[in-house]
Design a protein around this motif. Sequence first.
Motif, PDB file in Angstrom:
ATOM      1  N   ASN A 122      -1.200 -13.099  -0.373  1.00  0.00           N
ATOM      2  CA  ASN A 122      -0.768 -12.195   0.692  1.00  0.00           C
ATOM      3  C   ASN A 122      -1.563 -12.422   1.963  1.00  0.00           C
ATOM      4  O   ASN A 122      -1.005 -12.497   3.052  1.00  0.00           O
ATOM      5  CB  ASN A 122      -0.948 -10.736   0.249  1.00  0.00           C
TER       6      ASN A 122
ATOM      7  N   LEU B  18       3.143  -3.971  -1.454  1.00  0.00           N
ATOM      8  CA  LEU B  18       1.993  -3.361  -0.810  1.00  0.00           C
ATOM      9  C   LEU B  18       1.972  -3.647   0.689  1.00  0.00           C
ATOM     10  O   LEU B  18       1.663  -2.771   1.498  1.00  0.00           O
ATOM     11  CB  LEU B  18       0.710  -3.893  -1.471  1.00  0.00           C
ATOM     12  N   VAL B  19       2.344  -4.877   1.054  1.00  0.00           N
ATOM     13  CA  VAL B  19       2.353  -5.240   2.475  1.00  0.00           C
ATOM     14  C   VAL B  19       3.424  -4.441   3.203  1.00  0.00           C
ATOM     15  O   VAL B  19       3.183  -3.852   4.265  1.00  0.00           O
ATOM     16  CB  VAL B  19       2.600  -6.755   2.641  1.00  0.00           C
TER      17      VAL B  19
ATOM     18  N   LEU C 295       0.079 -13.652   5.389  1.00  0.00           N
ATOM     19  CA  LEU C 295      -0.009 -12.775   6.563  1.00  0.00           C
ATOM     20  C   LEU C 295      -0.623 -13.523   7.737  1.00  0.00           C
ATOM     21  O   LEU C 295      -0.153 -13.428   8.869  1.00  0.00           O
ATOM     22  CB  LEU C 295      -0.844 -11.535   6.234  1.00  0.00           C
TER      23      LEU C 295
ATOM     24  N   LEU D  24       6.247  -5.811  15.963  1.00  0.00           N
ATOM     25  CA  LEU D  24       6.793  -5.528  14.624  1.00  0.00           C
ATOM     26  C   LEU D  24       8.000  -6.413  14.333  1.00  0.00           C
ATOM     27  O   LEU D  24       8.091  -7.039  13.277  1.00  0.00           O
ATOM     28  CB  LEU D  24       7.219  -4.059  14.547  1.00  0.00           C
TER      29      LEU D  24
ATOM     30  N   ALA E 242       7.646  -9.726   0.861  1.00  0.00           N
ATOM     31  CA  ALA E 242       8.182  -9.597  -0.494  1.00  0.00           C
ATOM     32  C   ALA E 242       7.154  -8.960  -1.420  1.00  0.00           C
ATOM     33  O   ALA E 242       7.386  -8.848  -2.611  1.00  0.00           O
ATOM     34  CB  ALA E 242       8.609 -10.958  -1.029  1.00  0.00           C
ATOM     35  N   ASP E 243       6.023  -8.578  -0.843  1.00  0.00           N
ATOM     36  CA  ASP E 243       5.008  -7.857  -1.622  1.00  0.00           C
ATOM     37  C   ASP E 243       5.105  -6.381  -1.268  1.00  0.00           C
ATOM     38  O   ASP E 243       5.038  -6.018  -0.087  1.00  0.00           O
ATOM     39  CB  ASP E 243       3.614  -8.387  -1.266  1.00  0.00           C
TER      40      ASP E 243
ATOM     41  N   MET F 226       1.730   2.653   8.133  1.00  0.00           N
ATOM     42  CA  MET F 226       1.143   2.525   9.471  1.00  0.00           C
ATOM     43  C   MET F 226       2.078   3.140  10.512  1.00  0.00           C
ATOM     44  O   MET F 226       1.653   3.915  11.382  1.00  0.00           O
ATOM     45  CB  MET F 226       0.895   1.053   9.784  1.00  0.00           C
TER      46      MET F 226
ATOM     47  N   THR G  56       2.395  -0.913   3.470  1.00  0.00           N
ATOM     48  CA  THR G  56       1.321  -0.711   4.451  1.00  0.00           C
ATOM     49  C   THR G  56       1.896  -0.616   5.854  1.00  0.00           C
ATOM     50  O   THR G  56       1.528   0.253   6.646  1.00  0.00           O
ATOM     51  CB  THR G  56       0.315  -1.877   4.380  1.00  0.00           C
ATOM     52  N   LEU G  57       2.836  -1.517   6.165  1.00  0.00           N
ATOM     53  CA  LEU G  57       3.468  -1.469   7.485  1.00  0.00           C
ATOM     54  C   LEU G  57       4.193  -0.143   7.680  1.00  0.00           C
ATOM     55  O   LEU G  57       4.113   0.483   8.741  1.00  0.00           O
ATOM     56  CB  LEU G  57       4.443  -2.638   7.637  1.00  0.00           C
TER      57      LEU G  57
END
Lengths: 236, 176
Positions: A19, A114-115, A23, A82, A111-112, A122, A118-119
């Motif tokens: 990840n 968590l990522v 990123l 974004l 595709a994760d 946020m 998180t966005l």
Amino acid sequence: MHHENPTIVWLGLTFNLSNVMMLLITAIIVLLIAVISTRRLSLKPTGMQNFMEWIMDFVKGIIKSNMDWGTGGRFHVLGITLIMFIFVANMLGIPFAIVIQGELWWKSPTADPLVAMTLAVMVVVLTHFYAIQMKGIKEYGKDFLRPLPFLAPLKVIEEFANTLTLGLRLYGNIYAGEILLGLLAGIGGATYLGFFGVIAPTLAWQGFSIFIGAIQSFIFVMLTMVYMAHKVSRDH
Amino acid sequence: MFLDYLVLNATEGEVKFLNTGDIFATLIIFIILMVLLKKFAWGPLMGIMKQREELIASEIEATENSRLESEKLLEEQRALLKEARTEAQAIVENAKKQGEVQRGEILTVAQAEANRLKESAVREIETEKDNAIAAVRGQVVSLSILAASKVLGKQISEEDNRALIEETIAKAGDAG
């Protein structure tokens, strides 16, 4: 086709190196595109400057369809960053995936879950931040009692629902796209017949994934601005 | 799971722990990206777009101004033209009137002159006629005296005769 995640533990935090790498790659690509296309700025735009200005106007249009520009202008940079970040992230997983020693390295970072989450978190936290900053804590608190006080629990649930749907929509779309690409690649790699049989569907699905990736980045920014407008506007 | 082996991204078993680091990685990378882009890309680009907007606005304003100015000038020119035309008409009218007046004056003067000439001619003729009559009268008197003296054969005083004859002639003239 089981894949491990290349995780390490550092400072008590667990990192998925895949990840982090993806990123970083996404960020570098976006940065390169943006910086290269805005190196030679002129009043009469040419080439890449036109493209960048189109993106800016596009995001401006999204914001303007949700709130007046005086309020929404401050979210312009957030919106452009974004949309480009998510679009590039979505595109990265389409051409291939790289698995090294059973560990999945190359994929879309979005595709994760968590990522993506998180966005989303946020963005939702930012909407609350701006609501408090622009309307004051009292007005912000009162908004939970509108339109009717007894709906306040629903309003609280709404915030979590918004966050979940925003993040999981992005994650689900991209993840599903990559799964199907992985399946097709698996069939193609199995036999010669499978290889020739799978070319057409793979092409179709990759094209569709590009479309989905673009649409999802648009939807993510659109919903960001919708939530933002919902929180920031004074009369609703 | 039943179909897990088909899934490319499926990890072995379940995730054993939340990848807390990824959260921070995502946030930090995204925020740094946003800051860098704002500084190096969006900022300048927005600046140039704003500049262009201002340029266009000022151009439009300038065009509007010059349009207004030209309209004003046109109006002015039109007014001037109208004024000139009126003036020209007035001048022509004036000239016509003056000509009329002058014609009248010349006619009057000519008429007066003609009258004067006629009168003086008449007067002259009158004088000439009187003179002629006087002369004729004198001649007639002399001739009469001469004839009478011849007829009478005697010299009467010239003065008496003349008086007498003149009286007679005057009478004759009055009767005639």
